[in-house]
Design a protein around this motif. Structure first.
Motif, PDB file in Angstrom:
ATOM      1  N   ILE A 139       3.094  16.018  10.267  1.00  0.00           N
ATOM      2  CA  ILE A 139       1.728  15.576  10.556  1.00  0.00           C
ATOM      3  C   ILE A 139       1.075  15.397   9.197  1.00  0.00           C
ATOM      4  CG2 ILE A 139      -0.478  16.072  11.659  1.00  0.00           C
ATOM      5  CD1 ILE A 139       1.017  18.051  13.483  1.00  0.00           C
ATOM      6  N   VAL A 140       0.610  14.195   8.921  1.00  0.00           N
ATOM      7  CA  VAL A 140       0.033  13.888   7.612  1.00  0.00           C
ATOM      8  C   VAL A 140      -1.478  13.734   7.745  1.00  0.00           C
ATOM      9  CG1 VAL A 140       0.063  12.276   5.674  1.00  0.00           C
ATOM     10  CG2 VAL A 140       2.173  12.741   6.931  1.00  0.00           C
ATOM     11  N   LEU A 141      -2.202  14.443   6.878  1.00  0.00           N
ATOM     12  CA  LEU A 141      -3.663  14.412   6.856  1.00  0.00           C
ATOM     13  C   LEU A 141      -4.170  13.875   5.527  1.00  0.00           C
ATOM     14  CD1 LEU A 141      -4.517  18.005   8.186  1.00  0.00           C
ATOM     15  CD2 LEU A 141      -4.366  15.896   9.506  1.00  0.00           C
ATOM     16  N   HIS A 142      -5.281  13.140   5.598  1.00  0.00           N
ATOM     17  CA  HIS A 142      -5.996  12.755   4.380  1.00  0.00           C
ATOM     18  C   HIS A 142      -7.476  12.994   4.636  1.00  0.00           C
ATOM     19  CE1 HIS A 142      -8.082  10.149   1.498  1.00  0.00           C
ATOM     20  NE2 HIS A 142      -7.121  10.569   0.699  1.00  0.00           N
ATOM     21  N   ASN A 143      -8.063  13.897   3.873  1.00  0.00           N
ATOM     22  CA  ASN A 143      -9.466  14.284   4.033  1.00  0.00           C
ATOM     23  C   ASN A 143      -9.798  14.625   5.486  1.00  0.00           C
ATOM     24  OD1 ASN A 143      -9.931  13.933   1.306  1.00  0.00           O
ATOM     25  ND2 ASN A 143     -10.645  11.838   1.540  1.00  0.00           N
ATOM     26  N   ILE A 183       1.172  13.663   0.610  1.00  0.00           N
ATOM     27  CA  ILE A 183       1.102  12.700   1.708  1.00  0.00           C
ATOM     28  C   ILE A 183       2.509  12.165   1.923  1.00  0.00           C
ATOM     29  CG2 ILE A 183       0.151  10.508   2.496  1.00  0.00           C
ATOM     30  CD1 ILE A 183      -2.372  11.172   0.960  1.00  0.00           C
ATOM     31  N   PHE A 184       3.183  12.727   2.921  1.00  0.00           N
ATOM     32  CA  PHE A 184       4.553  12.370   3.240  1.00  0.00           C
ATOM     33  C   PHE A 184       4.574  10.947   3.799  1.00  0.00           C
ATOM     34  CE2 PHE A 184       8.425  12.393   5.789  1.00  0.00           C
ATOM     35  CZ  PHE A 184       9.309  13.049   4.958  1.00  0.00           C
ATOM     36  N   PRO A 185       5.466  10.095   3.315  1.00  0.00           N
ATOM     37  CA  PRO A 185       5.509   8.715   3.827  1.00  0.00           C
ATOM     38  C   PRO A 185       5.939   8.671   5.297  1.00  0.00           C
ATOM     39  CG  PRO A 185       7.064   9.021   2.000  1.00  0.00           C
ATOM     40  CD  PRO A 185       6.439  10.339   2.268  1.00  0.00           C
ATOM     41  N   LEU A 186       5.232   7.878   6.083  1.00  0.00           N
ATOM     42  CA  LEU A 186       5.513   7.739   7.507  1.00  0.00           C
ATOM     43  C   LEU A 186       5.828   6.283   7.833  1.00  0.00           C
ATOM     44  CD1 LEU A 186       2.523   9.828   8.847  1.00  0.00           C
ATOM     45  CD2 LEU A 186       4.921  10.487   8.971  1.00  0.00           C
ATOM     46  N   SER A 218       4.798  24.537   8.363  1.00  0.00           N
ATOM     47  CA  SER A 218       4.159  24.916   7.104  1.00  0.00           C
ATOM     48  C   SER A 218       3.308  23.735   6.653  1.00  0.00           C
ATOM     49  CB  SER A 218       5.197  25.260   6.039  1.00  0.00           C
ATOM     50  OG  SER A 218       5.969  24.120   5.723  1.00  0.00           O
ATOM     51  N   PHE A 219       2.340  24.014   5.807  1.00  0.00           N
ATOM     52  CA  PHE A 219       1.452  22.972   5.295  1.00  0.00           C
ATOM     53  C   PHE A 219       1.583  22.910   3.784  1.00  0.00           C
ATOM     54  CE2 PHE A 219      -2.644  21.356   3.743  1.00  0.00           C
ATOM     55  CZ  PHE A 219      -2.751  20.186   4.481  1.00  0.00           C
ATOM     56  N   THR A 220       1.810  21.712   3.266  1.00  0.00           N
ATOM     57  CA  THR A 220       1.850  21.497   1.822  1.00  0.00           C
ATOM     58  C   THR A 220       0.638  20.658   1.448  1.00  0.00           C
ATOM     59  OG1 THR A 220       4.265  21.553   1.833  1.00  0.00           O
ATOM     60  CG2 THR A 220       3.207  20.592  -0.116  1.00  0.00           C
ATOM     61  N   ALA A 221      -0.296  21.274   0.719  1.00  0.00           N
ATOM     62  CA  ALA A 221      -1.532  20.593   0.334  1.00  0.00           C
ATOM     63  C   ALA A 221      -1.251  19.473  -0.659  1.00  0.00           C
ATOM     64  CB  ALA A 221      -2.510  21.597  -0.266  1.00  0.00           C
ATOM     65  N   GLU A 222      -2.051  18.439  -0.557  1.00  0.00           N
ATOM     66  CA  GLU A 222      -2.060  17.293  -1.465  1.00  0.00           C
ATOM     67  C   GLU A 222      -0.800  16.429  -1.414  1.00  0.00           C
ATOM     68  OE1 GLU A 222      -4.916  16.454  -2.819  1.00  0.00           O
ATOM     69  OE2 GLU A 222      -5.762  18.308  -2.021  1.00  0.00           O
ATOM     70  N   THR A 260      -6.223  17.551   2.723  1.00  0.00           N
ATOM     71  CA  THR A 260      -5.210  16.516   2.548  1.00  0.00           C
ATOM     72  C   THR A 260      -3.873  17.210   2.358  1.00  0.00           C
ATOM     73  OG1 THR A 260      -6.750  14.941   1.573  1.00  0.00           O
ATOM     74  CG2 THR A 260      -4.416  14.636   1.033  1.00  0.00           C
ATOM     75  N   GLY A 261      -2.852  16.710   3.040  1.00  0.00           N
ATOM     76  CA  GLY A 261      -1.520  17.287   2.905  1.00  0.00           C
ATOM     77  C   GLY A 261      -0.660  16.974   4.108  1.00  0.00           C
ATOM     78  N   THR A 262       0.468  17.667   4.192  1.00  0.00           N
ATOM     79  CA  THR A 262       1.437  17.412   5.253  1.00  0.00           C
ATOM     80  C   THR A 262       1.878  18.709   5.901  1.00  0.00           C
ATOM     81  OG1 THR A 262       2.252  15.431   4.131  1.00  0.00           O
ATOM     82  CG2 THR A 262       3.708  16.413   5.770  1.00  0.00           C
ATOM     83  N   PHE A 263       1.851  18.730   7.237  1.00  0.00           N
ATOM     84  CA  PHE A 263       2.477  19.791   8.007  1.00  0.00           C
ATOM     85  C   PHE A 263       3.939  19.387   8.196  1.00  0.00           C
ATOM     86  CE2 PHE A 263      -1.839  20.669   9.488  1.00  0.00           C
ATOM     87  CZ  PHE A 263      -1.842  22.046   9.579  1.00  0.00           C
ATOM     88  N   PHE A 264       4.849  20.278   7.861  1.00  0.00           N
ATOM     89  CA  PHE A 264       6.271  20.063   8.112  1.00  0.00           C
ATOM     90  C   PHE A 264       6.649  20.909   9.316  1.00  0.00           C
ATOM     91  CE2 PHE A 264       5.785  18.835   3.720  1.00  0.00           C
ATOM     92  CZ  PHE A 264       6.507  17.649   3.675  1.00  0.00           C
ATOM     93  N   LEU A 265       7.312  20.292  10.280  1.00  0.00           N
ATOM     94  CA  LEU A 265       7.610  20.912  11.560  1.00  0.00           C
ATOM     95  C   LEU A 265       9.114  21.015  11.771  1.00  0.00           C
ATOM     96  CD1 LEU A 265       5.288  18.499  13.563  1.00  0.00           C
ATOM     97  CD2 LEU A 265       4.617  20.630  12.455  1.00  0.00           C
ATOM     98  N   ALA A 266       9.555  22.107  12.385  1.00  0.00           N
ATOM     99  CA  ALA A 266      10.964  22.278  12.765  1.00  0.00           C
ATOM    100  C   ALA A 266      11.006  23.192  13.976  1.00  0.00           C
ATOM    101  CB  ALA A 266      11.767  22.884  11.622  1.00  0.00           C
ATOM    102  N   CYS A 267      11.978  22.958  14.866  1.00  0.00           N
ATOM    103  CA  CYS A 267      12.082  23.835  16.028  1.00  0.00           C
ATOM    104  C   CYS A 267      13.512  24.335  16.185  1.00  0.00           C
ATOM    105  CB  CYS A 267      11.594  23.146  17.295  1.00  0.00           C
ATOM    106  SG  CYS A 267      12.690  21.915  17.925  1.00  0.00           S
TER     107      CYS A 267
END
Length: 130
Positions: free
Chosen positions: A38-42, A77-80, A71-75, A23-30
């Protein structure tokens, strides 16, 4: 169309996190200053956004992105603004090539047990048990 190495690395990291049911969020930049999440839950993709696009459109834009960093920040859940249904998330992973990645990573097939999934409700960026 060839996918840049940085984007391929992102998809591999995403597949690994999905398989590990993180669970967590990938933060992306180019390089051209576009960003996304990209937000994941389980291990389930709740949403994908990049450069103003969501879902499939965001994945297509990421496949063309140059100089992508993530980068990935565990736990967290970034609002979408837009979330994916479980079927949409599975279709997106299939489109991105998770099956080929799994075959390449684990040539010996291992028995998998089916685990029932619970639906997830998000309120203000937090998981709400329903």
């Amino acid at each position: 169309m060839s996918i840049p190495n940085e984007t391929e690395a992102l998809w591999h990291a995403l597949f690994d996190h999905c398989e590990a049911e993180r669970t967590g969020t990938f933060f992306l930049a180019c390089a051209d200053n576009k960003s996304g999440q990209i937000v994941l839950h389980n291990g389930q993709i709740l949403g994908l956004t990049y450069a103003g696009a969501n879902g499939d459109g965001a994945a297509e834009a990421l496949n063309r992105a140059q100089g992508l960093r993530f980068s990935f920040t565990a736990e967290l859940i970034f609002p979408l603004q837009e979330t994916l249904l479980p079927e949409q998330a599975q279709a997106l992973l299939s489109q991105l090539g998770i099956a080929e990645y799994q075959r390449a990573e684990s040539p010996a097939s291992k028995p998998q047990t089916e685990v029932p999934r619970r639906s997830v409700r998000i309120y203000r960026g937090r998981v709400v048990q329903g």
